[in-house]
Design a protein around this motif. Sequence first.
Motif, PDB file in Angstrom:
ATOM      1  N   HIS A 122       0.798  -1.215   0.000  1.00  0.00           N
ATOM      2  CA  HIS A 122       0.000   0.000   0.000  1.00  0.00           C
ATOM      3  C   HIS A 122       0.839   1.276   0.000  1.00  0.00           C
ATOM      4  O   HIS A 122       0.301   2.353  -0.265  1.00  0.00           O
ATOM      5  N   VAL A 123       2.103   1.191   0.328  1.00  0.00           N
ATOM      6  CA  VAL A 123       2.953   2.370   0.484  1.00  0.00           C
ATOM      7  C   VAL A 123       3.909   2.479  -0.694  1.00  0.00           C
ATOM      8  O   VAL A 123       4.487   1.476  -1.134  1.00  0.00           O
ATOM      9  N   GLY A 124       4.064   3.707  -1.212  1.00  0.00           N
ATOM     10  CA  GLY A 124       5.030   3.989  -2.262  1.00  0.00           C
ATOM     11  C   GLY A 124       6.081   4.964  -1.754  1.00  0.00           C
ATOM     12  O   GLY A 124       5.798   5.826  -0.915  1.00  0.00           O
ATOM     13  N   VAL A 125       7.306   4.850  -2.271  1.00  0.00           N
ATOM     14  CA  VAL A 125       8.432   5.656  -1.804  1.00  0.00           C
ATOM     15  C   VAL A 125       9.184   6.217  -3.004  1.00  0.00           C
ATOM     16  O   VAL A 125       9.429   5.514  -3.987  1.00  0.00           O
ATOM     17  N   VAL A 185      -2.574  -7.110   6.175  1.00  0.00           N
ATOM     18  CA  VAL A 185      -3.401  -6.026   5.655  1.00  0.00           C
ATOM     19  C   VAL A 185      -3.930  -6.447   4.293  1.00  0.00           C
ATOM     20  O   VAL A 185      -3.151  -6.607   3.349  1.00  0.00           O
ATOM     21  N   PRO A 186      -5.228  -6.637   4.159  1.00  0.00           N
ATOM     22  CA  PRO A 186      -5.757  -7.111   2.886  1.00  0.00           C
ATOM     23  C   PRO A 186      -5.735  -6.021   1.823  1.00  0.00           C
ATOM     24  O   PRO A 186      -5.582  -4.835   2.120  1.00  0.00           O
ATOM     25  N   GLY A 187      -5.900  -6.457   0.564  1.00  0.00           N
ATOM     26  CA  GLY A 187      -6.021  -5.498  -0.514  1.00  0.00           C
ATOM     27  C   GLY A 187      -7.424  -4.922  -0.561  1.00  0.00           C
ATOM     28  O   GLY A 187      -8.176  -4.962   0.408  1.00  0.00           O
ATOM     29  N   ASP A 188      -7.765  -4.359  -1.710  1.00  0.00           N
ATOM     30  CA  ASP A 188      -9.082  -3.776  -1.919  1.00  0.00           C
ATOM     31  C   ASP A 188      -9.392  -2.691  -0.896  1.00  0.00           C
ATOM     32  O   ASP A 188     -10.430  -2.675  -0.238  1.00  0.00           O
ATOM     33  N   GLY A 189      -8.466  -1.745  -0.767  1.00  0.00           N
ATOM     34  CA  GLY A 189      -8.681  -0.616   0.127  1.00  0.00           C
ATOM     35  C   GLY A 189      -7.579  -0.458   1.145  1.00  0.00           C
ATOM     36  O   GLY A 189      -6.423  -0.825   0.910  1.00  0.00           O
ATOM     37  N   HIS A 190      -7.920   0.156   2.287  1.00  0.00           N
ATOM     38  CA  HIS A 190      -7.078   0.219   3.484  1.00  0.00           C
ATOM     39  C   HIS A 190      -5.851   1.108   3.316  1.00  0.00           C
ATOM     40  O   HIS A 190      -4.833   0.894   3.969  1.00  0.00           O
ATOM     41  N   GLY A 191      -5.934   2.145   2.457  1.00  0.00           N
ATOM     42  CA  GLY A 191      -4.773   2.993   2.215  1.00  0.00           C
ATOM     43  C   GLY A 191      -4.278   3.733   3.436  1.00  0.00           C
ATOM     44  O   GLY A 191      -3.076   3.848   3.670  1.00  0.00           O
ATOM     45  N   SER A 210      14.366   9.568   7.601  1.00  0.00           N
ATOM     46  CA  SER A 210      14.972   8.306   8.025  1.00  0.00           C
ATOM     47  C   SER A 210      13.949   7.229   8.352  1.00  0.00           C
ATOM     48  O   SER A 210      14.281   6.044   8.330  1.00  0.00           O
ATOM     49  N   ARG A 211      12.704   7.609   8.657  1.00  0.00           N
ATOM     50  CA  ARG A 211      11.708   6.624   9.054  1.00  0.00           C
ATOM     51  C   ARG A 211      10.364   6.944   8.390  1.00  0.00           C
ATOM     52  O   ARG A 211       9.987   8.107   8.249  1.00  0.00           O
ATOM     53  N   ILE A 212       9.662   5.878   8.030  1.00  0.00           N
ATOM     54  CA  ILE A 212       8.309   5.986   7.473  1.00  0.00           C
ATOM     55  C   ILE A 212       7.352   5.304   8.433  1.00  0.00           C
ATOM     56  O   ILE A 212       7.650   4.216   8.944  1.00  0.00           O
ATOM     57  N   LEU A 213       6.225   5.935   8.677  1.00  0.00           N
ATOM     58  CA  LEU A 213       5.169   5.328   9.484  1.00  0.00           C
ATOM     59  C   LEU A 213       3.906   5.229   8.643  1.00  0.00           C
ATOM     60  O   LEU A 213       3.555   6.166   7.926  1.00  0.00           O
ATOM     61  N   TRP A 214       3.239   4.090   8.762  1.00  0.00           N
ATOM     62  CA  TRP A 214       2.007   3.884   8.004  1.00  0.00           C
ATOM     63  C   TRP A 214       0.931   3.320   8.914  1.00  0.00           C
ATOM     64  O   TRP A 214       1.162   2.380   9.673  1.00  0.00           O
ATOM     65  N   SER A 215      -0.260   3.925   8.820  1.00  0.00           N
ATOM     66  CA  SER A 215      -1.412   3.465   9.581  1.00  0.00           C
ATOM     67  C   SER A 215      -2.499   3.052   8.607  1.00  0.00           C
ATOM     68  O   SER A 215      -3.178   3.911   8.026  1.00  0.00           O
ATOM     69  N   PRO A 216      -2.682   1.755   8.385  1.00  0.00           N
ATOM     70  CA  PRO A 216      -3.731   1.320   7.454  1.00  0.00           C
ATOM     71  C   PRO A 216      -5.120   1.597   8.020  1.00  0.00           C
ATOM     72  O   PRO A 216      -5.330   1.537   9.231  1.00  0.00           O
ATOM     73  N   SER A 217      -6.050   1.901   7.143  1.00  0.00           N
ATOM     74  CA  SER A 217      -7.408   2.205   7.586  1.00  0.00           C
ATOM     75  C   SER A 217      -8.283   0.963   7.550  1.00  0.00           C
ATOM     76  O   SER A 217      -8.040   0.027   6.791  1.00  0.00           O
ATOM     77  N   ASP A 218      -9.306   0.971   8.392  1.00  0.00           N
ATOM     78  CA  ASP A 218     -10.359  -0.054   8.364  1.00  0.00           C
ATOM     79  C   ASP A 218      -9.810  -1.471   8.521  1.00  0.00           C
ATOM     80  O   ASP A 218     -10.279  -2.403   7.881  1.00  0.00           O
ATOM     81  N   THR A 219      -8.810  -1.633   9.349  1.00  0.00           N
ATOM     82  CA  THR A 219      -8.296  -2.969   9.652  1.00  0.00           C
ATOM     83  C   THR A 219      -8.037  -3.048  11.151  1.00  0.00           C
ATOM     84  O   THR A 219      -8.105  -2.052  11.871  1.00  0.00           O
ATOM     85  N   VAL A 275       4.302  -0.534  15.504  1.00  0.00           N
ATOM     86  CA  VAL A 275       4.387   0.594  16.428  1.00  0.00           C
ATOM     87  C   VAL A 275       3.745   0.192  17.753  1.00  0.00           C
ATOM     88  O   VAL A 275       2.713  -0.471  17.774  1.00  0.00           O
ATOM     89  N   GLN A 276       4.334   0.589  18.835  1.00  0.00           N
ATOM     90  CA  GLN A 276       3.794   0.308  20.168  1.00  0.00           C
ATOM     91  C   GLN A 276       3.017   1.521  20.689  1.00  0.00           C
ATOM     92  O   GLN A 276       3.489   2.651  20.567  1.00  0.00           O
ATOM     93  N   GLY A 277       1.828   1.257  21.232  1.00  0.00           N
ATOM     94  CA  GLY A 277       1.107   2.312  21.935  1.00  0.00           C
ATOM     95  C   GLY A 277       0.002   2.992  21.171  1.00  0.00           C
ATOM     96  O   GLY A 277      -0.640   3.902  21.720  1.00  0.00           O
ATOM     97  N   LEU A 278      -0.264   2.574  19.917  1.00  0.00           N
ATOM     98  CA  LEU A 278      -1.317   3.210  19.139  1.00  0.00           C
ATOM     99  C   LEU A 278      -2.403   2.203  18.780  1.00  0.00           C
ATOM    100  O   LEU A 278      -2.116   1.043  18.507  1.00  0.00           O
ATOM    101  N   PRO A 279      -3.650   2.651  18.737  1.00  0.00           N
ATOM    102  CA  PRO A 279      -4.718   1.766  18.271  1.00  0.00           C
ATOM    103  C   PRO A 279      -4.725   1.691  16.750  1.00  0.00           C
ATOM    104  O   PRO A 279      -4.138   2.535  16.056  1.00  0.00           O
ATOM    105  N   ALA A 280      -5.376   0.673  16.213  1.00  0.00           N
ATOM    106  CA  ALA A 280      -5.528   0.552  14.771  1.00  0.00           C
ATOM    107  C   ALA A 280      -6.283   1.751  14.231  1.00  0.00           C
ATOM    108  O   ALA A 280      -7.214   2.262  14.843  1.00  0.00           O
TER     109      ALA A 280
END
Length: 792
Positions: A550-553, A570-576, A586-595, A612-617
């Motif tokens: 889902h992530v491009g660089v 993380v399934p396909g068909d969405g969840h960007g 130096s670092r990338i963080l990604w939070s997928p949606s609806d998962t 990541v530690q400490g965050l909800p989905a």
Amino acid sequence: MRRRTFAASVGAAAAATAVAVGTLPAWARNNDRPKQADTYTWKNVAINGGGFVPGIVFNETEPGLIYARTDIGGCYRWQEDSRTWKPLLDWVGRDKWGYSGVVSMATDPVDTNRVYAAVGTYTIDWDPNNGAILYSDDKGDTWGIAELPFKQGGNMPGRGMGERLAVNPVHNYELYLGAPSGNGLWRSHDFGRTWAKVENFPNPGDFVVDPSNPTLADNQGVIWIDFDQIGGKIYVGVADPADPLYVSEDAGATWQAVPGAAAALGDADGNRTIPKQSAVDNTNGYLYVITSWDPGPYNGGPSSGTGGRIQRLSTQTGEWTDVTPPYNPGRPIPGFGGITVDQQNPGTLMASTCNNWGPDEILFRSTDSGATWSLSWDYAEGEDRHDRFDMDSSGSPWLSWNGENQGPQYAVKHGWMIEGLAIDPHNSDRIMWGTGATIWGTEELTRWDAQGDLIGENEAGQRVPLPIDKFTVGVRAEGVEETASLDLAALGGTLVSAVGDIAGFVHTDLGRAEPMIDTDWSTGTSVDFAQSDPDVVVGAGNVHGNEKGHVGVSTDRGKTWRNAARVEGVPGDGHGGTVAVTADGSRILWSPSDTEITPVYSTDLGATWNPVQGLPAGAKIRSDRVEPSVLYSFSGGTFYRSTDGGATFTSTGATGLPTAGVEDFRAVPGHKNHVWLAGRGDDTSGAAGGMWQSTDGGTRWTRIAAFDTAESVGFGKAASQSGYPAIFTSAVKDGKAAIYRSTDGGATWTRINDDVHQWAYSGSAITGDPLVYGRVYLTTNGRGIIYGDIAA
């Protein structure tokens, strides 16, 4: 036409008004304040197309007068001198955003200054307002509004049928409207100002695609109105397979079912079909009707058998003749989308398939009133495809979808969802057709007839291509901007965007359409860049299939891209979801949606991921724009901060923030620990909306009293060298949604758009430009990417 450069000022002037805000810290209150509001000009970042164009309407008496309607992005008028389209509904505000969905248009053949639009986006409760008829006496430059007592479906199934709105060419003060949802046939006798139901019209339709699905459960209703100018008859198509066609022979006083219509317009295999569109040949006395098993635009045909026919009715004798093309390469005809008659050459007509998905749509052409047909492309032996014309996509280079031809499956297609199909009534060589992505057209159409047969047989009986002189079809969507844009990142000289359905773009020239970002995204959802190393750009988007990341660089300022590794689970068909990169890249963080997958981070540009530690989905993440180790997150009323590059987050303990309805929060360039948060609020939970700002990394927050609600916030170049970055927001003040700017750290706010420039909805993302003072970029839901500059 001179090409617009990235730094050019654009558009028509907009007046501005000032508004004040509440309590702010001293550093904000003491900044110098502007003495006078700026005037802004507005323009689109060029994408050219990007959405469904279900209708193209030529005026029958004034050459060059052409209108195009879109499902969520308003309507347009063709400008012959520049070969571009002018948007006509940018004045639609957020309170009536549904008016940007145009279900039908009609242009007056008697007084060509008059034009009408039937508007309303959804027949379900997604759109809180009823539909309306917009009427204009100056070709759409200004409009009046006639509200209707029912909803209309500019973005509902069936939006490519019609036209549902028609001007009587004999008495042009009279208009007819075919309504959905069982509301019947309506009529106006005063140029569209007032409307009344035609009470004696006998059939409101009964065709429902799927009663179990709310968006497919609406009765398609009365579909189209057409006029036989030889006999003075009025024909009306109805979504009722048992009784699909009605006629009035006394100027609309009485109505009768047309004999034989149900049998003629039914499907040969017994499927329930409806009359999607019509076209009249007023020289030979024919009414042509195309059918499909489904109102479109998504579906093709039933799993077996054919799904569409073309029937010709003699308006003088009542005789029906089946003129359906007998052949479609490789499969049955799934259903027809559009039909058009050449008014300069009676007996010449064209039709299109609708969703002939593999490998491409077909355009059919007849020069003998449907007795015989030729095709826009065909197979020779096997799947050796041959075409009558070449497709020139240079006007919208993204139309290749970053793909290559694979046998008969072309990267640049004739289209899909072709329902807006029209030959110029003044010029037989010009045709335009709308697709799910663009408008195609040519001014060389009659060369088709000189080509002869496309395929012949050799002595062995094999199908072989015959030599033909191809013509060219090109993009005719310049000026039509119909994307739903979702996120923006302004690097200075480069604008990166995330866009619905067509991934996103990297613009170094705002007036030039570009190829789309070369990633796996179907829809781009989020973009970011490293503040101190803007060569590092990241994005996230929805993807199809479970094998894609889902992530491009990009590490070269968006010139080239690579796909990051897929995150397991993380399934396909969405969840960007949302993506962020630290200030130093130096670092990338990604939070997928609806998962149920919590956010992840990468220390190797997406080659591998760690939880990541400490965050909800689903928590949104942003990076501090100064300190590489600091990132922020928000979810469910809790604000989080990380000081170790995103490996762990902890709550800041902040109170008073909304628990739901937060649309956006952003950190301020050049100011460590400065964060602004915009919230729409949430009626269900009772969470308040508005805007908040923090100067200590999200521990303490100050509410900006000026705004009732806010949906996005962003930053641009400061008004002075030592000043605070300009702040931009799409927000609501005293019940009025508008675009506001502050140049003094939030102490005062100025509205910078006006009521002529509202674009229905512009709330997903907003940002200023880091190099051009005053410039603002904003997303819309159907009018592409808008940018504004202070007028010279």
